[in-house]
Design an enzyme around this catalytic site. Sequence first.
Site, PDB file in Angstrom:
ATOM      1  N   TYR A 289       0.682  -1.169  -0.021  1.00  0.00           N
ATOM      2  CA  TYR A 289      -0.123  -0.194  -0.094  1.00  0.00           C
ATOM      3  C   TYR A 289       1.094   1.334   0.078  1.00  0.00           C
ATOM      4  O   TYR A 289       0.516   2.164  -0.957  1.00  0.00           O
ATOM      5  CB  TYR A 289      -0.843   0.159   1.294  1.00  0.00           C
ATOM      6  CG  TYR A 289      -1.725   1.290   1.492  1.00  0.00           C
ATOM      7  CD1 TYR A 289      -2.924   1.491   0.680  1.00  0.00           C
ATOM      8  CD2 TYR A 289      -1.318   2.120   2.657  1.00  0.00           C
ATOM      9  CE1 TYR A 289      -3.620   2.580   0.846  1.00  0.00           C
ATOM     10  CE2 TYR A 289      -2.072   3.443   2.614  1.00  0.00           C
ATOM     11  CZ  TYR A 289      -3.140   3.693   1.952  1.00  0.00           C
ATOM     12  OH  TYR A 289      -3.975   4.689   2.000  1.00  0.00           O
TER      13      TYR A 289
HETATM   14  N1  NAP Z   1      -8.796   7.020   5.504  1.00  0.00           N
HETATM   15  C1  NAP Z   1      -7.613   6.924   5.819  1.00  0.00           C
HETATM   16  O1  NAP Z   1      -7.144   6.728   6.874  1.00  0.00           O
HETATM   17  C2  NAP Z   1      -6.524   7.377   4.771  1.00  0.00           C
HETATM   18  C3  NAP Z   1      -5.212   7.946   5.078  1.00  0.00           C
HETATM   19  C4  NAP Z   1      -4.400   8.080   4.019  1.00  0.00           C
HETATM   20  C5  NAP Z   1      -4.676   8.260   2.701  1.00  0.00           C
HETATM   21  N2  NAP Z   1      -5.861   7.636   2.331  1.00  0.00           N
HETATM   22  C6  NAP Z   1      -6.109   7.703   0.908  1.00  0.00           C
HETATM   23  O2  NAP Z   1      -7.588   8.581   0.657  1.00  0.00           O
HETATM   24  C7  NAP Z   1      -8.414   7.979  -0.393  1.00  0.00           C
HETATM   25  C8  NAP Z   1      -9.671   7.780  -0.022  1.00  0.00           C
HETATM   26  O3  NAP Z   1      -9.888   6.891   0.862  1.00  0.00           O
HETATM   27  P1  NAP Z   1     -10.827   6.593   1.836  1.00  0.00           P
HETATM   28  O4  NAP Z   1     -10.491   6.223   3.207  1.00  0.00           O
HETATM   29  O5  NAP Z   1     -11.943   7.685   1.565  1.00  0.00           O
HETATM   30  O6  NAP Z   1     -11.464   5.262   1.202  1.00  0.00           O
HETATM   31  P2  NAP Z   1     -12.962   4.667   1.119  1.00  0.00           P
HETATM   32  O7  NAP Z   1     -13.939   5.010   2.211  1.00  0.00           O
HETATM   33  O8  NAP Z   1     -12.729   3.231   1.168  1.00  0.00           O
HETATM   34  O9  NAP Z   1     -13.495   5.234  -0.300  1.00  0.00           O
HETATM   35  C9  NAP Z   1     -12.760   4.612  -1.470  1.00  0.00           C
HETATM   36  C10 NAP Z   1     -13.524   5.117  -2.807  1.00  0.00           C
HETATM   37  O10 NAP Z   1     -12.534   4.729  -3.756  1.00  0.00           O
HETATM   38  C11 NAP Z   1     -13.511   4.280  -4.702  1.00  0.00           C
HETATM   39  N3  NAP Z   1     -12.918   3.165  -5.589  1.00  0.00           N
HETATM   40  C12 NAP Z   1     -12.332   2.065  -5.270  1.00  0.00           C
HETATM   41  N4  NAP Z   1     -11.677   1.429  -6.328  1.00  0.00           N
HETATM   42  C13 NAP Z   1     -11.983   2.234  -7.307  1.00  0.00           C
HETATM   43  C14 NAP Z   1     -11.687   2.218  -8.695  1.00  0.00           C
HETATM   44  N5  NAP Z   1     -11.126   1.171  -9.236  1.00  0.00           N
HETATM   45  N6  NAP Z   1     -12.070   3.180  -9.505  1.00  0.00           N
HETATM   46  C15 NAP Z   1     -12.888   4.177  -8.938  1.00  0.00           C
HETATM   47  N7  NAP Z   1     -13.105   4.276  -7.719  1.00  0.00           N
HETATM   48  C16 NAP Z   1     -12.815   3.472  -6.973  1.00  0.00           C
HETATM   49  C17 NAP Z   1     -14.774   3.940  -4.114  1.00  0.00           C
HETATM   50  O11 NAP Z   1     -15.681   3.530  -4.919  1.00  0.00           O
HETATM   51  P3  NAP Z   1     -16.557   2.294  -4.894  1.00  0.00           P
HETATM   52  O12 NAP Z   1     -16.944   1.771  -3.540  1.00  0.00           O
HETATM   53  O13 NAP Z   1     -17.657   2.617  -6.268  1.00  0.00           O
HETATM   54  O14 NAP Z   1     -15.637   1.127  -5.459  1.00  0.00           O
HETATM   55  C18 NAP Z   1     -14.621   4.888  -3.125  1.00  0.00           C
HETATM   56  O15 NAP Z   1     -15.677   5.840  -3.462  1.00  0.00           O
HETATM   57  C19 NAP Z   1      -7.212   6.788  -0.930  1.00  0.00           C
HETATM   58  O16 NAP Z   1      -6.471   6.932  -1.851  1.00  0.00           O
HETATM   59  C20 NAP Z   1      -6.675   6.244   0.405  1.00  0.00           C
HETATM   60  O17 NAP Z   1      -5.254   5.667   0.006  1.00  0.00           O
HETATM   61  C21 NAP Z   1      -7.054   7.214   3.310  1.00  0.00           C
END
Ligand code: NAP
Length: 245
Positions: free
Chosen positions: A153
Site C-alpha cells: 500500500y
Molecule cells: N482513510 C484513511 O485513513 C486514509 C489515510 C491516508 C490516505 N487515504 C487515501 O485516501 C483515499 C480515499 O480513501 P478513503 O478512506 O475515503 O476510502 P473509502 O472510504 O474506502 O473510499 C474509497 C473510494 O474509492 C473508490 N474506488 C475504489 N476502487 C476504485 C476504482 N477502481 N475506480 C474508481 N473508484 C474506486 C470507492 O468507490 P466504489 O465503492 O464505487 O468502488 C470509494 O468511493 C485513498 O486513496 C486512500 O489511500 C486514506
Amino acid sequence: MSNETRTAIVTGASKGIGAALARRLAQDGFCTIVNYASSATEAAEVVSAIERAGGRAKAIRADVADSAAVKELFDQAQAAYGPVDVLVNNAGIIKLAPLAQTTDEDFQQLIAVNLTGAFNGMREGAKRVRDGGRIINLSTSIIGNYLPAHGVYVATKAAIEALTHTLAKELGTRSVTVNAVAPGPIATELFFAGRSEEFVKRIVADIPLGRLGEPGDIAHIVSFLASPESGWVNGQVIKANGGRN
Ligand SMILES: NC(=O)c1ccc[n+]([C@@H]2O[C@H](COP(=O)([O-])OP(=O)(O)OC[C@H]3O[C@@H](n4cnc5c(N)ncnc54)[C@H](OP(=O)(O)O)[C@@H]3O)[C@@H](O)[C@H]2O)c1
C-alpha cells in the site's frame, strides 16, 4: 467573481474522503463529477446531497485502473460541464499483509487501483486539465514509517508522490499545479477495514490531537489547493495527521 463554469472531477467520490471532497468542491462552486467504481447508490446520494445544497454534480462510473474508462470519464465530464479545471485522484484501496503473505492478486489489485489508477488520471489530466488548473493526488502520511503489513500500500503511495513531483515540473509552464495531500488516519471504511477496536484505540492514543481525522479535515486542504489562492504551491505534499507523523 467570474460566472464561468468550473469543473472538478473527484475519483472515488461515492464514500469516505472522496465524497467529502466532492461536496466541498461543489460548495466552492465547481460543477463536480462524482466518480465511482461499484457504489452507484452511494454516488447518487452524494449527487443528491450536492443538489439539495444548491450545487451541480453528476455521478459517472469508471474503474480508474482502466485507462479507456478514465479517458471516457473525462469525455463525459467535458460533455456535461465543459473543460476540466480540477482533477482529484482520490480513488484507492488498502490491503494489509506482511510481504511473505501477500498474494499475487492483492499485489496486482493494489498496483492497479492505487498506482495505475492515479497514473491514468494524471496522464489524462496532464493533457486535458485547462491552463491554470489543478491536479491533486491522495497519498498517505505513513510513508517513511515502514509499518509491517503496509508495504505494498505504502509503495503505491510513494510512487504517487514521485509522479506528483515530476508532473508538477512538467505542467508548470501552463500554470497547472500538481500537489499531493497525505492524510493520517481518517475515519472511513478504508481505515476501519480489518482493524480491531483495540488497534484503533492505540492509533488514536498516538495522535497528539487525540482523535482520528474526519474526511472534512482533508476537504479543507483540497479546497485550498483547488482555489486560485494556492497558485504558488506546486509539487508539494501536504501532510495532515493531527501531528502523528
Ligand atoms: N482513510 C484513511 O485513513 C486514509 C489515510 C491516508 C490516505 N487515504 C487515501 O485516501 C483515499 C480515499 O480513501 P478513503 O478512506 O475515503 O476510502 P473509502 O472510504 O474506502 O473510499 C474509497 C473510494 O474509492 C473508490 N474506488 C475504489 N476502487 C476504485 C476504482 N477502481 N475506480 C474508481 N473508484 C474506486 C470507492 O468507490 P466504489 O465503492 O464505487 O468502488 C470509494 O468511493 C485513498 O486513496 C486512500 O489511500 C486514506
